[in-house]
Scaffold this active site. Sequence first.
Site, PDB file in Angstrom:
ATOM      1  N   ARG A   1      10.945 -66.696 -12.686  1.00 44.79           N
ATOM      2  CA  ARG A   1      12.373 -65.682 -13.147  1.00 44.79           C
ATOM      3  C   ARG A   1      12.494 -65.998 -14.721  1.00 44.79           C
ATOM      4  O   ARG A   1      12.092 -67.247 -15.133  1.00 44.79           O
ATOM      5  CB  ARG A   1      13.301 -67.133 -12.068  1.00 44.79           C
ATOM      6  CG  ARG A   1      13.799 -66.504 -10.705  1.00 44.79           C
ATOM      7  CD  ARG A   1      14.543 -65.014 -10.733  1.00 44.79           C
ATOM      8  NE  ARG A   1      14.711 -64.494  -9.787  1.00 44.79           N
ATOM      9  CZ  ARG A   1      14.720 -64.054  -8.457  1.00 44.79           C
ATOM     10  NH1 ARG A   1      13.341 -63.505  -8.746  1.00 44.79           N
ATOM     11  NH2 ARG A   1      14.438 -63.462  -7.221  1.00 44.79           N
TER      12      ARG A   1
ATOM     13  N   GLU B   1      17.195 -59.910 -18.998  1.00 40.98           N
ATOM     14  CA  GLU B   1      16.533 -58.776 -19.114  1.00 40.98           C
ATOM     15  C   GLU B   1      18.003 -57.405 -18.822  1.00 40.98           C
ATOM     16  O   GLU B   1      17.146 -56.769 -18.588  1.00 40.98           O
ATOM     17  CB  GLU B   1      16.041 -58.529 -17.534  1.00 40.98           C
ATOM     18  CG  GLU B   1      15.330 -59.932 -17.234  1.00 40.98           C
ATOM     19  CD  GLU B   1      14.573 -60.079 -15.464  1.00 40.98           C
ATOM     20  OE1 GLU B   1      15.360 -59.372 -14.977  1.00 40.98           O
ATOM     21  OE2 GLU B   1      13.644 -61.059 -15.039  1.00 40.98           O
TER      22      GLU B   1
ATOM     23  N   HIS C   1       9.493 -56.439 -14.515  1.00 39.72           N
ATOM     24  CA  HIS C   1      10.495 -57.561 -13.072  1.00 39.72           C
ATOM     25  C   HIS C   1      10.117 -56.893 -11.906  1.00 39.72           C
ATOM     26  O   HIS C   1      10.248 -56.483 -11.020  1.00 39.72           O
ATOM     27  CB  HIS C   1      11.608 -57.640 -13.000  1.00 39.72           C
ATOM     28  CG  HIS C   1      12.078 -58.764 -12.229  1.00 39.72           C
ATOM     29  ND1 HIS C   1      13.258 -59.628 -12.043  1.00 39.72           N
ATOM     30  CD2 HIS C   1      11.702 -59.267 -11.020  1.00 39.72           C
ATOM     31  CE1 HIS C   1      13.776 -60.502 -11.077  1.00 39.72           C
ATOM     32  NE2 HIS C   1      12.560 -60.307 -10.127  1.00 39.72           N
TER      33      HIS C   1
END
Length: 312
Positions: free
Chosen positions: A230, A259, A286
């Site tokens: 993360r 993000e 991601h």
Amino acid sequence: MISKILITESIHECIIPMLEDIGYEVHYEPKITREEILEKLHEYIGVIVRSKTPADEEFMRAGPNLKFIARSGAGMDQVDLEFAASRKIILLNAPEGNRDAVAEHTVGMLLSLINKLNEGNAQVRQKIWDREGNRGIELMHRTFGIIGFGNMGEAVSKRLAGFGCKIIAYDKYKTGFGNQNVEEVTFEQLCEKADIVSFHVPLTAETKYYVNDNFIEKFKKNFILLNTARGEIIPLKSLTKYLKSGKVMSAGLDVLENEKLMKLTDEQENLMNELFSMKNVIFTPHVAGWTIESYIKISETLGNKIKALKLV
């Protein structure tokens, strides 16, 4: 009374017949809004989410009949764990479904960094033939440190076994996992020995901004950093600072502190521009656990776990 399950986001639809075969009525509504979810959640005993709508207290209060919440993925950071426990709602996730994808992606990022694949590729496309400048290093002679030895960390260790490198791992909440491939170590030992550090911890109040200045300064060697866990565990400010100093020699980042790249703060914008200018940093959006195969396996894993609850 028919037991209903609501699926609020796009997931592999193989889970639908799996659940219908055991007696559930499945409503697959990947375009549903949060407001619509809150309006109709009282009809369902189970809900399958991904990341669009946080399963917070408001969400669970809207579903007084909920017996389980299933997360299509590994992380549970968007679920209010304490409130779910107070309501005796069963929580399910599927790290077994994408651990192989994450492991392969982690190793791929590392091999790209130590062999300067991105940089060499870009140079050759510009007709620059610089062999000496793109001399790599061998993984065999390095110590690979894993922080967090759950599904992802263990899968990474298995992929690395054939490379001949020394693998060490630290997990604050797990012991007795050492084997012929992996040496279980303390955090202090990992900081002393690691040439490469790969993070595989969940995002919690404890791990948010875990990899800060104080954390990085504890390492004896300059090291390569890999994050497929993360983004919020590593503040951009610390990461940029130590990449510039050389303490972090290079970084492979599948996740970022923020993000939403079009909604960065001014400080984040400046830090990201610095990171974008660094040839020793590679990014992916991601997608470490986001393969064609994992998309199917996550749904299959959740389907089997919901079956095992035997609620119908």
